[in-house]
Scaffold this active site. Sequence first.
Site, PDB file in Angstrom:
ATOM      1  N   ASP A  78       0.128   5.561   1.161  1.00 16.19           N
ATOM      2  CA  ASP A  78      -0.069   6.053   2.267  1.00 16.19           C
ATOM      3  C   ASP A  78      -0.305   5.613   3.364  1.00 16.19           C
ATOM      4  O   ASP A  78      -1.343   4.534   3.422  1.00 16.19           O
ATOM      5  CB  ASP A  78      -1.593   6.955   2.048  1.00 16.19           C
ATOM      6  CG  ASP A  78      -1.462   7.740   0.456  1.00 16.19           C
ATOM      7  OD1 ASP A  78      -0.757   7.753   0.132  1.00 16.19           O
ATOM      8  OD2 ASP A  78      -2.446   7.699  -0.417  1.00 16.19           O
ATOM      9  N   ASP A 110       0.681  -1.366  -0.229  1.00 12.32           N
ATOM     10  CA  ASP A 110      -0.055   0.165   0.015  1.00 12.32           C
ATOM     11  C   ASP A 110       1.209   1.078   0.309  1.00 12.32           C
ATOM     12  O   ASP A 110       1.746   1.430   0.794  1.00 12.32           O
ATOM     13  CB  ASP A 110      -0.875   0.432   1.060  1.00 12.32           C
ATOM     14  CG  ASP A 110      -1.830   1.121   1.428  1.00 12.32           C
ATOM     15  OD1 ASP A 110      -2.187   1.865  -0.215  1.00 12.32           O
ATOM     16  OD2 ASP A 110      -1.719   1.868   2.396  1.00 12.32           O
TER      17      ASP A 110
END
Length: 193
Positions: free
Chosen positions: A17, A15
């Site tokens: 953020d 991922d």
Amino acid sequence: MRNKEKAMRQFIFLDRDGVINVDSSKYIKNESEFKFIPKSPEAIALLSQNGFDIIVITNQSLIGRKMASQKTLDAIFKKMKDGINKTGGEIKDIFFCPHTPEDNCYCRKPEPGLILEAKKKYSIDLNQSFMVGDSAKDIECARNAGCSKMLLVKTGNGIKAQQQLFQKGIIPDFIGKNLYEAALWIINSVNPK
Ligand SMILES: [Mg+2]
């Protein structure tokens, strides 16, 4: 190719953020808002140097919400990739979902669409793959796609995610302080000391 193991590439989905860069509830809308979490470029460099292929899997609804243009998002991705390259790591590819939750698409995490798209493009064996995220939806996405190992990091939303996953009866394979700890766990799980 000397042995089969060498031919088989292992992939790690990350991922963005809250894992690679500092997250914001107001979204990352331009390059200057993109700031690496300490040691995350080093963690990616470590993984790259240990032979893993890194693919970023990220929801970027700010496109669907018209808060940033595709050109701006590309510039943010470039800043991320350049910073990681400078540290000795490499991002092989980025798959992102531009939609909002109301679009009901198949690519917005926790749906597995992005990982399945990457699997198709690179013929990835998901039984040999890892996902590292800071949100419940990352872990659920990995589970829905059939990734072998799911790792949660406590940067970003990690602490809240741990509770949410626990309530759903989903236990990550590893919970780490940050991406660097997750990287060490992955390397050790493949080549135990
Ligand atoms: Mg996140």
